[in-house]
Write a protein that holds these residues in place. Structure first.
Motif, PDB file in Angstrom:
ATOM      1  N   LEU A  14     -12.166   6.653   2.924  1.00  0.00           N
ATOM      2  CA  LEU A  14     -12.309   5.056   2.272  1.00  0.00           C
ATOM      3  C   LEU A  14     -11.733   4.791   1.158  1.00  0.00           C
ATOM      4  CD1 LEU A  14     -16.107   4.555   3.354  1.00  0.00           C
ATOM      5  CD2 LEU A  14     -14.166   3.427   4.637  1.00  0.00           C
ATOM      6  N   VAL A  15     -11.648   6.245   0.132  1.00  0.00           N
ATOM      7  CA  VAL A  15     -11.152   5.829  -2.040  1.00  0.00           C
ATOM      8  C   VAL A  15      -9.749   6.153  -0.729  1.00  0.00           C
ATOM      9  CG1 VAL A  15     -10.945   6.563  -3.134  1.00  0.00           C
ATOM     10  CG2 VAL A  15     -12.389   6.861  -2.561  1.00  0.00           C
ATOM     11  N   ALA A  16      -9.076   6.108  -0.191  1.00  0.00           N
ATOM     12  CA  ALA A  16      -7.515   6.226  -0.495  1.00  0.00           C
ATOM     13  C   ALA A  16      -6.839   5.773   0.436  1.00  0.00           C
ATOM     14  CB  ALA A  16      -7.034   8.232   0.446  1.00  0.00           C
ATOM     15  N   CYS A  17      -7.399   5.086   1.864  1.00  0.00           N
ATOM     16  CA  CYS A  17      -7.057   3.713   2.718  1.00  0.00           C
ATOM     17  C   CYS A  17      -7.250   2.763   2.983  1.00  0.00           C
ATOM     18  CB  CYS A  17      -7.048   4.506   3.884  1.00  0.00           C
ATOM     19  SG  CYS A  17      -7.090   6.491   4.770  1.00  0.00           S
ATOM     20  N   GLY A  18      -8.617   3.057   1.721  1.00  0.00           N
ATOM     21  CA  GLY A  18      -8.981   1.408   1.227  1.00  0.00           C
ATOM     22  C   GLY A  18     -10.193   1.286   2.285  1.00  0.00           C
ATOM     23  N   SER A  19     -10.778   0.147   1.910  1.00  0.00           N
ATOM     24  CA  SER A  19     -12.333  -0.096   2.741  1.00  0.00           C
ATOM     25  C   SER A  19     -11.578  -0.505   4.447  1.00  0.00           C
ATOM     26  CB  SER A  19     -12.959  -1.620   2.633  1.00  0.00           C
ATOM     27  OG  SER A  19     -13.963  -1.373   3.140  1.00  0.00           O
ATOM     28  N   THR A  20     -12.602   0.068   4.978  1.00  0.00           N
ATOM     29  CA  THR A  20     -12.411  -0.510   6.734  1.00  0.00           C
ATOM     30  C   THR A  20     -12.923  -1.608   7.432  1.00  0.00           C
ATOM     31  OG1 THR A  20     -14.415   0.613   7.735  1.00  0.00           O
ATOM     32  CG2 THR A  20     -12.098   2.137   6.768  1.00  0.00           C
ATOM     33  N   PRO A  24     -11.534  -6.107   0.419  1.00  0.00           N
ATOM     34  CA  PRO A  24     -10.016  -6.748   0.247  1.00  0.00           C
ATOM     35  C   PRO A  24      -9.568  -4.930  -0.493  1.00  0.00           C
ATOM     36  CG  PRO A  24     -10.419  -8.642  -1.288  1.00  0.00           C
ATOM     37  CD  PRO A  24     -11.268  -8.021  -0.812  1.00  0.00           C
ATOM     38  N   PRO A  25      -8.179  -4.150   0.550  1.00  0.00           N
ATOM     39  CA  PRO A  25      -7.714  -2.620  -0.233  1.00  0.00           C
ATOM     40  C   PRO A  25      -7.934  -2.141  -1.469  1.00  0.00           C
ATOM     41  CG  PRO A  25      -6.191  -3.851   0.690  1.00  0.00           C
ATOM     42  CD  PRO A  25      -7.075  -4.965   1.027  1.00  0.00           C
ATOM     43  N   GLY A  29      -4.711   2.076  -2.741  1.00  0.00           N
ATOM     44  CA  GLY A  29      -5.237   2.037  -1.316  1.00  0.00           C
ATOM     45  C   GLY A  29      -4.037   2.366  -0.142  1.00  0.00           C
ATOM     46  N   GLU A  30      -4.050   3.009   0.189  1.00  0.00           N
ATOM     47  CA  GLU A  30      -2.655   3.796   1.026  1.00  0.00           C
ATOM     48  C   GLU A  30      -1.990   2.286   1.692  1.00  0.00           C
ATOM     49  OE1 GLU A  30      -2.250   5.583   5.827  1.00  0.00           O
ATOM     50  OE2 GLU A  30      -2.757   7.462   3.460  1.00  0.00           O
ATOM     51  N   ALA A  31      -2.459   1.855   2.120  1.00  0.00           N
ATOM     52  CA  ALA A  31      -2.101  -0.288   2.454  1.00  0.00           C
ATOM     53  C   ALA A  31      -1.509  -0.740   2.060  1.00  0.00           C
ATOM     54  CB  ALA A  31      -3.292  -0.780   3.207  1.00  0.00           C
ATOM     55  N   CYS A  32      -2.224  -0.221   0.696  1.00  0.00           N
ATOM     56  CA  CYS A  32      -1.155  -1.071   0.022  1.00  0.00           C
ATOM     57  C   CYS A  32      -0.406  -0.522  -0.973  1.00  0.00           C
ATOM     58  CB  CYS A  32      -2.303  -2.329  -1.397  1.00  0.00           C
ATOM     59  SG  CYS A  32      -3.538  -3.187  -0.912  1.00  0.00           S
ATOM     60  N   ASP A 157       3.387 -12.565   4.419  1.00  0.00           N
ATOM     61  CA  ASP A 157       2.764 -11.773   4.211  1.00  0.00           C
ATOM     62  C   ASP A 157       1.243 -11.490   4.086  1.00  0.00           C
ATOM     63  OD1 ASP A 157       2.214  -8.874   5.016  1.00  0.00           O
ATOM     64  OD2 ASP A 157       4.046  -8.450   3.768  1.00  0.00           O
ATOM     65  N   PRO A 158       0.554 -11.891   4.846  1.00  0.00           N
ATOM     66  CA  PRO A 158      -1.079 -11.614   4.656  1.00  0.00           C
ATOM     67  C   PRO A 158      -1.311 -10.128   4.732  1.00  0.00           C
ATOM     68  CG  PRO A 158      -0.288 -12.546   7.057  1.00  0.00           C
ATOM     69  CD  PRO A 158       0.966 -12.249   6.746  1.00  0.00           C
ATOM     70  N   ASP A 159      -0.975  -9.047   4.658  1.00  0.00           N
ATOM     71  CA  ASP A 159      -1.025  -8.392   4.431  1.00  0.00           C
ATOM     72  C   ASP A 159      -1.138  -7.918   2.914  1.00  0.00           C
ATOM     73  OD1 ASP A 159      -2.102  -7.171   7.011  1.00  0.00           O
ATOM     74  OD2 ASP A 159      -0.132  -6.655   6.746  1.00  0.00           O
ATOM     75  N   ALA A 160       0.426  -8.528   2.160  1.00  0.00           N
ATOM     76  CA  ALA A 160       0.671  -8.135   0.928  1.00  0.00           C
ATOM     77  C   ALA A 160      -0.411  -9.270   0.331  1.00  0.00           C
ATOM     78  CB  ALA A 160       2.625  -8.588   0.897  1.00  0.00           C
TER      79      ALA A 160
END
Length: 181
Positions: A14-20, A24-25, A29-32, A157-160
């Motif tokens: 959860l800390v490294a990958c962002g929230s599930t 927002p992450p 976080g890894e996703a960003c 880019d919605p993720d960005a």
């Protein structure tokens, strides 16, 4: 796997990958990690006498900080261009600003910007602290801004945008201020 080890691994992810969940992450976080939202240089944040003043902004296109007028905009989606001097004041308050330059129309992309706006932080008055507006001066078709941060895009880019919103209020001069609807 022992329960304690499983819980530790889950919390580390959860800390490294962002929230599930839908939060927002975290910016780190890894996703960003694939996005960068560098800070612009510090500039004055004083008010100018007129919202039409050419002294507004920090000299960048689009401006993400600098001198601005004393009024700010409602947090909503606009279909007409708004004074840059006004939405710079929104940025100072920690609001997100999503801009588009599509003279030929881009309803699907504007809908994506509005979806990002719906993920912005909520003020104590229950209003999402973000706005969407056209801007004919953009160097690319789309821009997402926070105080001293700009993300320019040729396509939304919605993720960005989600990752950028993780930084909302981090650098704003007057973070967390409410926005009128």
């Amino acid at each position: 796997m022992p329960r304690a080890l499983s819980a530790l691994l889950s919390s580390l992810c959860l800390v490294a990958c962002g929230s599930t969940n839908d939060d927002p992450p975290t910016p780190g976080g890894e996703a960003c990690e694939r996005y960068t939202f560098p800070l612009s240089d510090t500039s004055t944040a004083s008010h100018v006498n007129s919202c039409g003043s050419t002294a507004c902004g920090n000299g960048e296109n689009p401006p993400n900080s600098g001198m601005h007028c004393s009024t700010w905009l409602s947090c909503r989606s606009f279909d007409t261009e708004q004074p840059r001097c006004s939405w710079i004041h929104n940025l100072e308050h920690g609001h997100a600003v999503f801009l588009y330059n599509c003279p030929e129309g881009c309803a699907d992309d504007v809908a994506k910007l509005e979806a990002a706006m719906a993920k912005a932080a909520v003020g104590s008055n229950g209003v999402r602290r973000a706005l969407v507006a056209p801007d004919s001066q953009l160097p690319k078709r789309f821009a997402a801004l926070l105080w001293r941060r700009t993300y320019l895009m040729d396509s939304v880019d919605p993720d960005a945008l989600t990752c950028l919103l993780a930084l909302q209020d981090v650098d704003a001069n007057e973070p967390g201020l409410v926005c009128p609807p």
